[in-house]
Write a protein that holds these residues in place. Structure first.
Motif, short mmCIF file in Angstrom:
data_model
loop_
_atom_site.label_atom_id
_atom_site.label_comp_id
_atom_site.label_asym_id
_atom_site.label_seq_id
_atom_site.Cartn_x
_atom_site.Cartn_y
_atom_site.Cartn_z
N ILE A 1 -24.94 -18.83 -10.52
CA ILE A 1 -25.03 -19.77 -9.40
C ILE A 1 -26.08 -19.30 -8.40
O ILE A 1 -26.19 -18.11 -8.11
CB ILE A 1 -23.64 -20.00 -8.75
N VAL A 2 -26.85 -20.26 -7.92
CA VAL A 2 -27.85 -20.00 -6.88
C VAL A 2 -27.32 -20.59 -5.57
O VAL A 2 -26.94 -21.76 -5.53
CB VAL A 2 -29.21 -20.67 -7.21
N ILE A 3 -27.27 -19.76 -4.53
CA ILE A 3 -26.85 -20.26 -3.22
C ILE A 3 -28.01 -20.05 -2.25
O ILE A 3 -28.21 -18.97 -1.72
CB ILE A 3 -25.57 -19.55 -2.72
N PRO A 4 -28.79 -21.12 -2.04
CA PRO A 4 -29.87 -21.01 -1.06
C PRO A 4 -29.32 -21.31 0.33
O PRO A 4 -28.32 -22.02 0.46
CB PRO A 4 -30.85 -22.10 -1.50
N HIS A 5 -30.01 -20.80 1.35
CA HIS A 5 -29.70 -21.23 2.71
C HIS A 5 -29.74 -22.76 2.73
O HIS A 5 -30.67 -23.38 2.20
CB HIS A 5 -30.73 -20.65 3.69
N GLN A 6 -28.73 -23.36 3.35
CA GLN A 6 -28.62 -24.82 3.35
C GLN A 6 -29.45 -25.37 4.51
O GLN A 6 -28.94 -25.62 5.61
CB GLN A 6 -27.16 -25.24 3.47
N LYS B 1 -26.68 -25.50 -11.44
CA LYS B 1 -26.36 -24.12 -11.04
C LYS B 1 -26.63 -23.88 -9.55
O LYS B 1 -26.45 -22.78 -9.06
CB LYS B 1 -27.21 -23.13 -11.84
N VAL B 2 -27.14 -24.90 -8.85
CA VAL B 2 -27.53 -24.70 -7.45
C VAL B 2 -26.49 -25.33 -6.54
O VAL B 2 -26.20 -26.52 -6.64
CB VAL B 2 -28.93 -25.31 -7.19
N TYR B 3 -25.92 -24.52 -5.65
CA TYR B 3 -24.83 -25.00 -4.80
C TYR B 3 -25.37 -25.69 -3.55
O TYR B 3 -26.34 -25.22 -2.93
CB TYR B 3 -23.94 -23.83 -4.38
N SER B 4 -24.71 -26.76 -3.17
CA SER B 4 -25.09 -27.46 -1.93
C SER B 4 -23.85 -27.99 -1.22
O SER B 4 -22.99 -28.60 -1.84
CB SER B 4 -26.02 -28.63 -2.26
N ASN B 5 -23.77 -27.73 0.08
CA ASN B 5 -22.72 -28.35 0.90
C ASN B 5 -23.34 -28.97 2.14
O ASN B 5 -22.67 -29.24 3.12
CB ASN B 5 -21.63 -27.33 1.28
N ILE B 6 -24.66 -29.17 2.07
CA ILE B 6 -25.39 -29.62 3.27
C ILE B 6 -24.93 -30.99 3.75
O ILE B 6 -24.96 -31.28 4.94
CB ILE B 6 -26.92 -29.58 3.03
N CYS C 1 -17.44 -21.27 -2.81
CA CYS C 1 -17.56 -21.06 -4.27
C CYS C 1 -16.49 -20.11 -4.79
O CYS C 1 -15.98 -20.29 -5.89
CB CYS C 1 -18.94 -20.52 -4.61
N ILE C 2 -16.16 -19.09 -4.01
CA ILE C 2 -15.10 -18.16 -4.44
C ILE C 2 -13.76 -18.89 -4.46
O ILE C 2 -13.00 -18.81 -5.43
CB ILE C 2 -15.04 -16.92 -3.50
N GLN C 3 -13.49 -19.66 -3.41
CA GLN C 3 -12.19 -20.36 -3.32
C GLN C 3 -12.04 -21.41 -4.43
O GLN C 3 -10.95 -21.63 -4.92
CB GLN C 3 -12.01 -21.03 -1.94
N SER C 4 -13.16 -22.06 -4.81
CA SER C 4 -13.06 -23.11 -5.83
C SER C 4 -13.18 -22.54 -7.25
O SER C 4 -13.09 -23.27 -8.22
CB SER C 4 -14.15 -24.15 -5.61
N ARG D 1 -15.91 -21.20 -8.53
CA ARG D 1 -17.29 -21.24 -9.08
C ARG D 1 -17.91 -19.85 -9.10
O ARG D 1 -18.80 -19.58 -9.89
CB ARG D 1 -18.17 -22.19 -8.26
N ILE D 2 -17.47 -18.99 -8.17
CA ILE D 2 -17.83 -17.57 -8.27
C ILE D 2 -16.55 -16.83 -8.65
O ILE D 2 -15.53 -16.98 -7.97
CB ILE D 2 -18.36 -17.00 -6.94
N LYS D 3 -16.62 -16.10 -9.76
CA LYS D 3 -15.46 -15.31 -10.17
C LYS D 3 -15.91 -13.93 -10.65
O LYS D 3 -17.13 -13.67 -10.68
CB LYS D 3 -14.64 -16.04 -11.23
#
Ligand code: COA
Length: 328
Positions: free
Chosen positions: A251-256, A275-280, A298-301, A303-305
């Motif tokens: 997973i890629v987490i860029p600054h939103q 693979k790119v996360y967005s919550n913007i 991502c940890i809570q859902s 997606r990161i484990k």
């Protein structure tokens, strides 16, 4: 002295309950939901109430991160708060969070690196844990940007939102944790995103306030190009340093910052957009808080484990940028 690996062992996040939607902004400045959505991907952002301030959200996020790490506030030796919107000029928001947590064995401090601040904190703290200067630290990104936004400037007021994310860092087993991390800045680009008033250069006078010099000013269009180039380059460099390719990243987490920036960085890196996360859309740009909030989501859902390889990259005013590769 044998070095050891440092990694994230607990995360948390917090944001104000208040929400400012694009429809609300349509009533304040000449803009439209259609313009904001198509240019930025943002639908709403959280906005602190008059009585709410940065350390409140930083402390709430830090408490959650400590609980999840199974640690007490007294177990951390350092609290680094990345913020561009401190509670006040002095003391640091890190020291104020320390008091609110009761983290009596820690030193509290701030990092002033705009949207890249969380990665600045990770980079600094990683080396202190790796070289055994400290055992555990909190790295927090906390912002109440909406109090620094000029609600007559439609170019900036639609972008920013409030919130905080926190990570507890500690020693982890070999092969895990932070595998590569690097931070950069180029102050020649100062005027692309800045708040000139309120410091020792211009001071805080009736004139600076009347002219709105304490508010953020942004040259969005110019910033866009530098942001995409810098984030893509440092990401590739960090992956190479970690001995990985984009295919190894889960997973890629860029600054939103803006959905279009995220899409352009992903395309330059050649990483699949799934693979790119967005919550913007829900949070807008929360500056230094955006990466830790997104990571915690991502940890809570799930997606990161355990075992996930994560690429983080940030860009912000300064200008500043950074990249970090982690294995959970
Ligand atoms: N609603 C409607 N129109 C708007 C507007 C708004 N909220 N904000 C700007 N406009 C107008 C401008 O006035 C301009 O009008 P004009 O052509 O009549 O002069 C037009 O839209 C285009 O402006 P421009 O600034 O070129 O738009 P853009 O496509 O670059 O989008 C940003 C503006 C801010 C969304 C975009 O540049 C951006 O996201 N940049 C990066 C900003 C960022 O991420 N900052 C944080 C970095 S950490």
């Amino acid at each position: 002295m044998t070095e050891r690996n440092a990694g994230i062992i607990g995360m948390g996040h917090s944001y104000p309950e208040g929400i400012l939607t694009n429809a609300d902004l349509e009533k304040i400045v000449e803009t439209s939901d259609e313009w904001i959505t198509s240019r930025t991907g943002i639908k709403q952002r959280h906005k602190a109430a008059e009585h709410e301030y940065t350390s409140m959200f930083g402390t709430a996020a830090a408490k959650q991160a400590l609980e999840r790490a199974g640690l007490e506030p007294t177990d951390v030796q350092l609290i680094v708060c990345a913020t561009t919107t401190p509670d006040q000029i002095m003391p640091s928001t890190g020291a104020l969070i320390q008091a609110q947590l009761g983290a009596t064995n820690a030193a509290g401090m701030d990092i002033f690196a705009a949207c890249s601040g969380f990665l600045y904190g990770l980079t600094m703290v990683e080396s202190m844990i790796r070289t055994r200067q400290i055992e555990h630290a909190l790295v927090i990104g906390a912002e109440v940007l909406t109090k620094y936004v000029d609600y007559t400037d439609r170019g900036t007021c639609v972008i920013f939102g409030d919130g905080a994310g926190a990570a507890v860092l500690g020693p982890v087993e070999k092969g895990k944790g932070i595998l590569a991390t690097k931070i950069r800045s180029d102050g020649r680009y100062e005027e692309q995103l800045y708040a000139p008033g309120g410091g020792t250069k211009l001071g805080t006078t009736h004139e600076t306030i009347d002219e709105g010099l304490h508010f953020f000013k942004m040259k969005g269009n110019e910033l866009f190009k530098v942001a995409v180039r810098s984030m893509a380059e440092i990401s590739a460099e960090m992956l190479a340093q970690a001995g990985l390719t984009v295919d190894d990243v889960d997973i890629v987490i860029p600054h939103q910052a803006n959905q279009r920036i995220t899409d352009a960085v992903a395309s330059r890196l050649g990483v699949d957009e799934t693979k790119v996360y967005s919550n913007i859309a829900e949070l807008g740009n929360t500056s230094s808080a955006s990466i830790p909030i997104a990571m915690d989501e991502c940890i809570q859902s799930g997606r990161i484990k355990e075992g996930s390889t994560v690429l983080l990259t940030a860009f912000g005013g300064g200008v500043t940028w950074g990249g970090t590769v982690l294995k959970f």
